[in-house]
Motif scaffolding. Sequence first.
Motif, mmCIF file in Angstrom:
data_model
loop_
_atom_site.group_PDB
_atom_site.id
_atom_site.type_symbol
_atom_site.label_atom_id
_atom_site.label_comp_id
_atom_site.label_asym_id
_atom_site.label_seq_id
_atom_site.Cartn_x
_atom_site.Cartn_y
_atom_site.Cartn_z
ATOM 1 N N ARG A 166 0.674 -1.540 0.071
ATOM 2 C CA ARG A 166 0.021 -0.157 0.357
ATOM 3 C C ARG A 166 1.163 1.210 0.146
ATOM 4 O O ARG A 166 0.689 1.941 -1.006
ATOM 5 N N GLN A 167 1.995 1.403 1.135
ATOM 6 C CA GLN A 167 2.789 2.239 0.297
ATOM 7 C C GLN A 167 3.414 2.647 -0.798
ATOM 8 O O GLN A 167 3.361 3.980 -1.286
ATOM 9 N N VAL A 168 4.007 1.307 -0.963
ATOM 10 C CA VAL A 168 4.246 1.741 -3.092
ATOM 11 C C VAL A 168 2.997 2.275 -3.601
ATOM 12 O O VAL A 168 3.240 3.039 -4.437
ATOM 13 N N PHE A 169 1.622 1.541 -3.637
ATOM 14 C CA PHE A 169 0.596 2.346 -4.626
ATOM 15 C C PHE A 169 0.163 3.499 -3.861
ATOM 16 O O PHE A 169 -0.104 4.205 -4.713
ATOM 17 N N TYR A 170 0.462 4.229 -2.935
ATOM 18 C CA TYR A 170 0.392 5.303 -2.722
ATOM 19 C C TYR A 170 1.615 5.866 -2.886
ATOM 20 O O TYR A 170 0.632 7.760 -3.386
ATOM 21 N N GLU A 171 2.363 5.586 -3.205
ATOM 22 C CA GLU A 171 3.712 7.199 -3.547
ATOM 23 C C GLU A 171 3.672 6.944 -5.079
ATOM 24 O O GLU A 171 3.685 7.760 -5.919
ATOM 25 N N LEU A 172 3.284 5.550 -5.974
ATOM 26 C CA LEU A 172 3.296 5.556 -7.102
ATOM 27 C C LEU A 172 2.031 5.856 -8.149
ATOM 28 O O LEU A 172 1.112 6.642 -9.080
ATOM 29 N N TYR A 173 0.441 6.085 -6.782
ATOM 30 C CA TYR A 173 -0.543 6.233 -7.847
ATOM 31 C C TYR A 173 -1.305 7.298 -6.861
ATOM 32 O O TYR A 173 -2.463 7.721 -7.728
ATOM 33 N N GLY A 174 -0.712 7.337 -5.364
ATOM 34 C CA GLY A 174 -1.708 8.860 -4.946
ATOM 35 C C GLY A 174 -3.349 8.219 -3.777
ATOM 36 O O GLY A 174 -3.716 8.994 -3.687
ATOM 37 N N GLN A 175 -2.895 7.061 -3.865
ATOM 38 C CA GLN A 175 -4.039 6.357 -3.097
ATOM 39 C C GLN A 175 -3.936 6.315 -1.392
ATOM 40 O O GLN A 175 -3.250 5.474 -1.593
#
Length: 379
Positions: A209-218
Motif C-alpha cells: 500500500r505504501q508503494v501504491f500510494y507513492e506511485l498512484y496517489g491513493q
Amino acid sequence: MTQAFTTTVVGSFSRPRELIDATKAHSKGELSDEAFEAQLEKATRDTIRGEEEAGLDVITDGEQRRSSFVGFVGDKIPGFKVMHITELNPDAMEILKRNKVQLTYMRAVVTEELKDAVIARDEFEKARRYSKKPFKVTLPAPYLVMWESWHKKHSKEAYPAPEDFGYAYAKFLRKEVLRLRDAGVSFVQIDEPMLGDLTEAGDKPDRYRQVFYELYGQGYRGFKEELKLAVDMLNEVVKGVSGVKIGVHMDRWPNKDSPYFDLGYERFLPELLEVKTSQWVLEYTSQGTGDPAKLVRAFPDGVEIGLGVVSVQNYEVETPEQVVARAERVVGSIEPERIWLNPDCGFAPGMFRTFPREIAFAKLKSMTEAAGILRKKHA
Ligand SMILES: [Zn+2]
C-alpha cells in the motif's frame, strides 16, 4: 462434491518456454496471430493434461492465456489503458527499490468508464474441451483492482474516488461470475492478494500500500477501514449469486522484521467471517504464517479451507508425508470434507515467472498422493 481432501491448484501455472518466446515475438510483430494462438492452445492443453496426470480433482487452465493474474482485465474490459510504471510516477524505479517491492512495469490504469465485457468465459470455453473434470476459474478481486488501477491523475475524470471505481468494477465482476456459472464452471475463485498483504499493516500501511500510494496517489485508510472496504467489495461481487462454488484466495508473505510475524489471517477476525464465500484459499507453508487451526475453528458451518500445503517459492518437491503433516494441522478442527488441498499460490502469477513446470507437476503429484493417505486415515 462431498469428498474429503479435494485437490486443486490456486490458478496460474508456469508457461512453457515456447509460449514465453512466442509472446515476445508476437508483441514485436514477428509472429502471426494464428501461430501465437496455436502456442496458447498447446500450452493450455499441456497444462490441463499435466494436472490430470497428477490426479487433481479440480482443474484450471493454468492462466496460460493471461499476461498476469490481474493485468489481463485491462486487456478484456474497455476503460483501461496500459501504461509504463514511469508514466505513473517518474521516480517509480527508485520507489520500488526503496520499498523492496517488485511490480510488473506495464500497468493497466483505468482512464475511462468501464463497459461490461467477457473477462474469463472465453478462456474457459477453450479449456473445457481438454478435461471432463470440474473446472476452477479465477478472477481478480475489486479491492485489489482498485489499488492496482486507480491513479489520482489519470483516473479522476472517470472515477473521482478509488471507491467509485472499485464498486463499479465489482458490479461487472458479478456479471462475469454469473456468465461463468451459466457456462458450467464449478468453482469461481476471487483473487485478493492485496487483502492478504494487509496482514502486515497496522497504524502504518504495509509496503504494498505504501508503494501504491507513492506511485498512484491513493491513500491508506487505516487497517480497520481497509479491511471493511475489502469485505464489502467482495460481498458486492457475490450478492445474490448461487449455484456455483465461490472461493477467495489471499496471499501471505511473512516478514521477519514485522511485528505481525507469526500472526496469520486471524488478524482479520471477526470481519472476515462476513464475506459470503464458501471457501478461503490460503497460504500456510512459509514460516511465520500463523496457525491455520485457530482460523478454521472460527469459520461458520460449511465454509471450507483451501489449505496451502506445497510451496511455490522453493524447488524442493515435498514428500507426500510432509504434505500429510501440513494438512493434519487442521484435521480435528474442521471436518475432512471441508479441507481442500492446494499449493500456497499460483506457480506463475505473471507471464514471465519461471518456475520449472516438471517440479510444479511433481509437487502436485505429491499433493494428490497425500490426499489418498489422508482419506484412508481420516475420512
Ligand atoms: Zn496468491
